[in-house]
Design a protein around this motif. Structure first.
Motif, PDB file in Angstrom:
ATOM      1  N   GLN A 267       0.858  -1.171   0.000  1.00 59.19           N
ATOM      2  CA  GLN A 267       0.000   0.000   0.000  1.00 59.19           C
ATOM      3  C   GLN A 267       0.898   1.226   0.000  1.00 59.19           C
ATOM      4  OE1 GLN A 267      -2.596  -0.216   3.344  1.00 59.19           O
ATOM      5  NE2 GLN A 267      -3.279  -2.298   2.886  1.00 59.19           N
ATOM      6  N   PRO A 268       0.822   2.077  -1.018  1.00 57.76           N
ATOM      7  CA  PRO A 268       1.739   3.211  -1.118  1.00 57.76           C
ATOM      8  C   PRO A 268       1.708   4.079   0.125  1.00 57.76           C
ATOM      9  CG  PRO A 268       0.427   2.974  -3.111  1.00 57.76           C
ATOM     10  CD  PRO A 268      -0.135   2.023  -2.114  1.00 57.76           C
ATOM     11  N   GLY A 269       2.863   4.176   0.774  1.00 55.03           N
ATOM     12  CA  GLY A 269       2.966   5.037   1.940  1.00 55.03           C
ATOM     13  C   GLY A 269       2.252   4.497   3.161  1.00 55.03           C
ATOM     14  N   ALA A 270       1.919   3.195   3.136  1.00 58.13           N
ATOM     15  CA  ALA A 270       1.177   2.625   4.253  1.00 58.13           C
ATOM     16  C   ALA A 270       2.069   2.513   5.471  1.00 58.13           C
ATOM     17  CB  ALA A 270       0.640   1.253   3.881  1.00 58.13           C
ATOM     18  N   SER A 271       1.912   3.417   6.393  1.00 63.79           N
ATOM     19  CA  SER A 271       2.671   3.396   7.642  1.00 63.79           C
ATOM     20  C   SER A 271       2.304   4.630   8.431  1.00 63.79           C
ATOM     21  CB  SER A 271       4.172   3.383   7.390  1.00 63.79           C
ATOM     22  OG  SER A 271       4.876   3.523   8.600  1.00 63.79           O
ATOM     23  N   ASP A 272       2.103   4.464   9.706  1.00 61.24           N
ATOM     24  CA  ASP A 272       1.929   5.629  10.562  1.00 61.24           C
ATOM     25  C   ASP A 272       3.298   6.238  10.838  1.00 61.24           C
ATOM     26  OD1 ASP A 272      -0.776   5.250  10.722  1.00 61.24           O
ATOM     27  OD2 ASP A 272      -0.601   3.881  12.442  1.00 61.24           O
ATOM     28  N   LEU A 273       3.312   7.546  10.958  1.00 68.84           N
ATOM     29  CA  LEU A 273       4.579   8.187  11.289  1.00 68.84           C
ATOM     30  C   LEU A 273       5.059   7.724  12.664  1.00 68.84           C
ATOM     31  CD1 LEU A 273       4.064  11.862  10.063  1.00 68.84           C
ATOM     32  CD2 LEU A 273       5.437  10.065   9.017  1.00 68.84           C
ATOM     33  N   ALA A 274       6.335   7.605  12.795  1.00 78.13           N
ATOM     34  CA  ALA A 274       6.910   7.139  14.038  1.00 78.13           C
ATOM     35  C   ALA A 274       6.796   8.224  15.101  1.00 78.13           C
ATOM     36  CB  ALA A 274       8.363   6.746  13.823  1.00 78.13           C
ATOM     37  N   ARG A 275       7.385   7.965  16.221  1.00 86.83           N
ATOM     38  CA  ARG A 275       7.386   8.978  17.266  1.00 86.83           C
ATOM     39  C   ARG A 275       8.177  10.194  16.816  1.00 86.83           C
ATOM     40  NH1 ARG A 275       9.461   5.267  22.072  1.00 86.83           N
ATOM     41  NH2 ARG A 275      10.838   4.673  20.347  1.00 86.83           N
ATOM     42  N   VAL A 302      24.278  21.154   6.957  1.00 88.10           N
ATOM     43  CA  VAL A 302      23.831  21.252   8.354  1.00 88.10           C
ATOM     44  C   VAL A 302      22.613  22.161   8.495  1.00 88.10           C
ATOM     45  CG1 VAL A 302      24.487  22.012  10.669  1.00 88.10           C
ATOM     46  CG2 VAL A 302      26.083  20.657   9.312  1.00 88.10           C
ATOM     47  N   PRO A 303      22.621  23.387   7.947  1.00 91.94           N
ATOM     48  CA  PRO A 303      21.396  24.196   8.065  1.00 91.94           C
ATOM     49  C   PRO A 303      20.202  23.573   7.362  1.00 91.94           C
ATOM     50  CG  PRO A 303      23.034  25.278   6.663  1.00 91.94           C
ATOM     51  CD  PRO A 303      23.726  24.164   7.347  1.00 91.94           C
ATOM     52  N   ILE A 304      20.425  22.876   6.249  1.00 92.55           N
ATOM     53  CA  ILE A 304      19.313  22.207   5.570  1.00 92.55           C
ATOM     54  C   ILE A 304      18.716  21.131   6.469  1.00 92.55           C
ATOM     55  CG2 ILE A 304      18.798  20.564   3.711  1.00 92.55           C
ATOM     56  CD1 ILE A 304      20.630  22.222   1.906  1.00 92.55           C
ATOM     57  N   ALA A 305      19.583  20.334   7.104  1.00 92.25           N
ATOM     58  CA  ALA A 305      19.094  19.291   8.010  1.00 92.25           C
ATOM     59  C   ALA A 305      18.316  19.897   9.170  1.00 92.25           C
ATOM     60  CB  ALA A 305      20.274  18.467   8.518  1.00 92.25           C
ATOM     61  N   ALA A 306      18.792  21.016   9.703  1.00 91.87           N
ATOM     62  CA  ALA A 306      18.106  21.652  10.831  1.00 91.87           C
ATOM     63  C   ALA A 306      16.728  22.167  10.421  1.00 91.87           C
ATOM     64  CB  ALA A 306      18.967  22.792  11.372  1.00 91.87           C
ATOM     65  N   VAL A 307      16.655  22.826   9.270  1.00 93.49           N
ATOM     66  CA  VAL A 307      15.370  23.357   8.807  1.00 93.49           C
ATOM     67  C   VAL A 307      14.399  22.215   8.507  1.00 93.49           C
ATOM     68  CG1 VAL A 307      14.231  24.672   6.984  1.00 93.49           C
ATOM     69  CG2 VAL A 307      16.420  25.457   7.897  1.00 93.49           C
ATOM     70  N   ALA A 308      14.886  21.144   7.872  1.00 90.74           N
ATOM     71  CA  ALA A 308      14.021  20.007   7.558  1.00 90.74           C
ATOM     72  C   ALA A 308      13.525  19.320   8.823  1.00 90.74           C
ATOM     73  CB  ALA A 308      14.781  19.015   6.684  1.00 90.74           C
ATOM     74  N   ALA A 309      14.380  19.215   9.839  1.00 90.66           N
ATOM     75  CA  ALA A 309      13.960  18.601  11.099  1.00 90.66           C
ATOM     76  C   ALA A 309      12.824  19.396  11.733  1.00 90.66           C
ATOM     77  CB  ALA A 309      15.153  18.514  12.048  1.00 90.66           C
ATOM     78  N   VAL A 310      12.932  20.715  11.690  1.00 88.83           N
ATOM     79  CA  VAL A 310      11.860  21.564  12.231  1.00 88.83           C
ATOM     80  C   VAL A 310      10.575  21.366  11.430  1.00 88.83           C
ATOM     81  CG1 VAL A 310      11.118  23.945  12.581  1.00 88.83           C
ATOM     82  CG2 VAL A 310      13.450  23.266  13.182  1.00 88.83           C
ATOM     83  N   ALA A 311      10.689  21.326  10.088  1.00 89.51           N
ATOM     84  CA  ALA A 311       9.501  21.171   9.247  1.00 89.51           C
ATOM     85  C   ALA A 311       8.830  19.820   9.485  1.00 89.51           C
ATOM     86  CB  ALA A 311       9.895  21.312   7.775  1.00 89.51           C
ATOM     87  N   ALA A 312       9.628  18.748   9.532  1.00 94.03           N
ATOM     88  CA  ALA A 312       9.054  17.425   9.762  1.00 94.03           C
ATOM     89  C   ALA A 312       8.420  17.330  11.151  1.00 94.03           C
ATOM     90  CB  ALA A 312      10.128  16.360   9.593  1.00 94.03           C
ATOM     91  N   GLY A 313       9.077  17.899  12.151  1.00 94.69           N
ATOM     92  CA  GLY A 313       8.523  17.880  13.495  1.00 94.69           C
ATOM     93  C   GLY A 313       7.219  18.641  13.599  1.00 94.69           C
ATOM     94  N   LEU A 314       7.150  19.809  12.949  1.00 90.58           N
ATOM     95  CA  LEU A 314       5.907  20.587  12.973  1.00 90.58           C
ATOM     96  C   LEU A 314       4.780  19.832  12.279  1.00 90.58           C
ATOM     97  CD1 LEU A 314       7.089  24.253  12.267  1.00 90.58           C
ATOM     98  CD2 LEU A 314       5.994  23.388  14.336  1.00 90.58           C
ATOM     99  N   THR A 315       5.089  19.196  11.152  1.00 86.35           N
ATOM    100  CA  THR A 315       4.064  18.428  10.447  1.00 86.35           C
ATOM    101  C   THR A 315       3.509  17.319  11.333  1.00 86.35           C
ATOM    102  OG1 THR A 315       5.192  18.880   8.353  1.00 86.35           O
ATOM    103  CG2 THR A 315       3.584  17.104   8.362  1.00 86.35           C
ATOM    104  N   TYR A 316       4.384  16.682  12.092  1.00 85.26           N
ATOM    105  CA  TYR A 316       3.950  15.606  13.004  1.00 85.26           C
ATOM    106  C   TYR A 316       3.124  16.164  14.162  1.00 85.26           C
ATOM    107  CZ  TYR A 316       4.334  11.911  16.513  1.00 85.26           C
ATOM    108  OH  TYR A 316       4.062  10.969  17.477  1.00 85.26           O
ATOM    109  N   LEU A 317       3.587  17.255  14.767  1.00 95.31           N
ATOM    110  CA  LEU A 317       2.900  17.804  15.940  1.00 95.31           C
ATOM    111  C   LEU A 317       1.550  18.417  15.589  1.00 95.31           C
ATOM    112  CD1 LEU A 317       5.935  19.510  17.737  1.00 95.31           C
ATOM    113  CD2 LEU A 317       4.766  17.390  18.399  1.00 95.31           C
ATOM    114  N   LEU A 318       1.440  18.943  14.363  1.00 96.40           N
ATOM    115  CA  LEU A 318       0.194  19.596  13.953  1.00 96.40           C
ATOM    116  C   LEU A 318      -0.712  18.679  13.158  1.00 96.40           C
ATOM    117  CD1 LEU A 318       1.664  23.057  12.856  1.00 96.40           C
ATOM    118  CD2 LEU A 318       0.643  22.441  15.064  1.00 96.40           C
ATOM    119  N   ALA A 319      -0.463  17.376  13.205  1.00 94.35           N
ATOM    120  CA  ALA A 319      -1.238  16.427  12.394  1.00 94.35           C
ATOM    121  C   ALA A 319      -2.724  16.476  12.730  1.00 94.35           C
ATOM    122  CB  ALA A 319      -0.696  15.017  12.597  1.00 94.35           C
TER     123      ALA A 319
END
Length: 441
Positions: A267-275, A302-319
């Protein structure tokens, strides 16, 4: 100072503008940024009335001093190559140096020719490893175990090697996508047949993440928002063809599994996001690895990784707010912080923005929608495609809004913004100092 009354000098300026536009467009810049950068070059040398037209594969520039004079027009076909953010950074610096009078016309032409003729500044094996780490990052983002990370790493690297070989054979992108999707699915089939504790869906999803056309969809939406509907339409068509190739490849792999008697449900993308920790780590690794695969300068990872971590975390927290609001808010934050991060890393904001939103791209939604339509479920397939389009619109509009807010509101910057359809992701922010034309005595 260049004598722009000389036809040869006018030709040199137009040629320089075309070469700058070609390098920017072929390396991922939007049509609005390409148009503005080419206009900045021509205005700097006094060609105020030069007209620039950008389409998906063609750049056109024309200049007419007076209405009774015959116009001079130049056309350049853009051949899309592997995106190289290192080259894009060099071209961006060249344009800034040019409009700031740090280089003259002859030196600028020599530098753009050198950039265009120089190969990639990173060994090929490092790009293969970067593809592997991108797949592993997606596996972590989707909650896979360490076994899935390893399988996703190997599968993504092998898919990149296969597609590179097919590209050397000059096979069209559609067939490359079929082969990539087939190989990723066969690896998942092998993992399932070995009775390893892995999720086949996560393996396939992580392995084909670099094939998914979410970035193209974002570029299409950006071009549509900034007033380039023709280019946007062409990009959307390319997205659909590329994604259809993946569907054909994955379907072929599932057919082989069925023929071998292996029950494999994908199933494409079948998985709940992890913690949250897994999401943040996976997003950071995925974005940094993608930037590395696109030849972004090392100092920007390094700045790209930091910005992406913030974006991914916000997407998870605001789900709980819904997918659209979550990615929209995350995109606004990416736009806000990418301007400062790009200045710190001395790269165009486009490099940070594109890489940072890779973990939250709607490529899987595009794939799911087309897959359902291919299975005859037209209603749910159309719903999936509409969802993907809405996510892409939320990402593109959120990033652009963040850039609008983040860019300096000085008077000089406002003068530039009045000439643009959107905020600059590549190119100078200051208005060009127009050279005065030499008048005939």
């Amino acid at each position: 100072m260049a004598d722009t009354d000389d036809p040869q000098q006018i030709h040199a300026v137009l040629d320089l503008a075309l070469r700058v536009g070609e390098m920017m467009l072929s390396n991922g810049a939007g049509a609005a940024d390409v148009t503005a950068a080419m206009g900045a070059v021509t205005r700097h040398f006094g060609l105020r009335s030069a007209l620039v037209d950008v389409t998906f594969t063609t750049l056109t520039i024309s200049y007419q001093e007076r209405w009774e004079d015959p116009p001079q027009s130049r056309v350049r076909h853009v051949t899309y190559r592997t995106i190289d953010y290192g080259d894009l950074t060099l071209v961006d610096k060249l344009v800034r140096d040019l409009v700031s009078d740090r280089v003259d016309l002859d030196e600028a032409r020599a530098r753009i020719l050198h950039i265009a003729s120089t190969g990639h500044g990173r060994p090929r094996w490092s790009i293969t490893l970067a593809y592997g780490f991108t797949g592993a990052g997606v596996a972590a983002l989707l909650g896979g175990t360490w076994v899935v990370w390893i399988i996703a790493f190997v599968a993504s690297a092998l898919v990149e090697v296969l597609q590179r070989w097919m590209e050397r054979m000059r096979l069209p992108l559609f067939y490359q996508q079929i082969a990539g999707g087939l190989l990723a699915t066969l690896i998942a089939v092998a993992a399932g047949a070995s009775h390893l504790p892995v999720s086949s869906s996560i393996v396939v999803t992580a392995s084909i993440i670099m094939l998914l056309a979410g970035l193209g969809f974002i570029g299409a939406v950006q071009d549509a928002l900034t007033g380039f509907p023709l280019t946007a339409t062409a990009r959307i068509l390319e997205v659909l063809i590329a994604t259809a190739g993946i569907i054909v490849g994955v379907s072929g792999g599932l057919s082989i599994a069925s023929w071998l008697g292996i029950d494999l449900m994908v199933q494409p993308g079948a998985s709940d996001l992890a913690r949250l920790a897994g999401v943040v780590l996976g997003g950071a690794v995925c974005a940094a690895a993608f930037a590395c695969s696109a030849y972004a300068p090392w100092r920007s990872l390094v700045p790209i990784a930091a910005v992406a971590a913030v974006a991914a975390g916000l997407t998870y927290l605001l789900a709980d707010l819904g997918r659209l609001w979550a990615v929209g808010v995350a995109a606004v934050v990416v736009g806000l912080v990418s301007f400062g991060a790009a200045a710190w890393a001395r790269v165009p904001p486009l490099v940070v923005v594109v890489s940072a939103i890779v973990p939250i791209l709607p490529g899987l939604s595009i794939y799911r929608g087309l897959a359902l339509m291919a299975e005859g479920d037209a209603y749910n397939g159309i719903v999936g495609l509409v969802t993907a389009a809405a996510v892409a619109l939320a990402l593109a509009s959120g990033v652009l809004f963040g850039e609008y807010v983040a860019q300096p509101l000085r008077r000089e910057a406002r003068k530039v913004e009045q000439r643009l359809a959107g905020p600059r992701l590549v190119g100078p922010l200051r208005p060009t100092r127009v050279r005065r034309r030499n008048k005939a005595s």
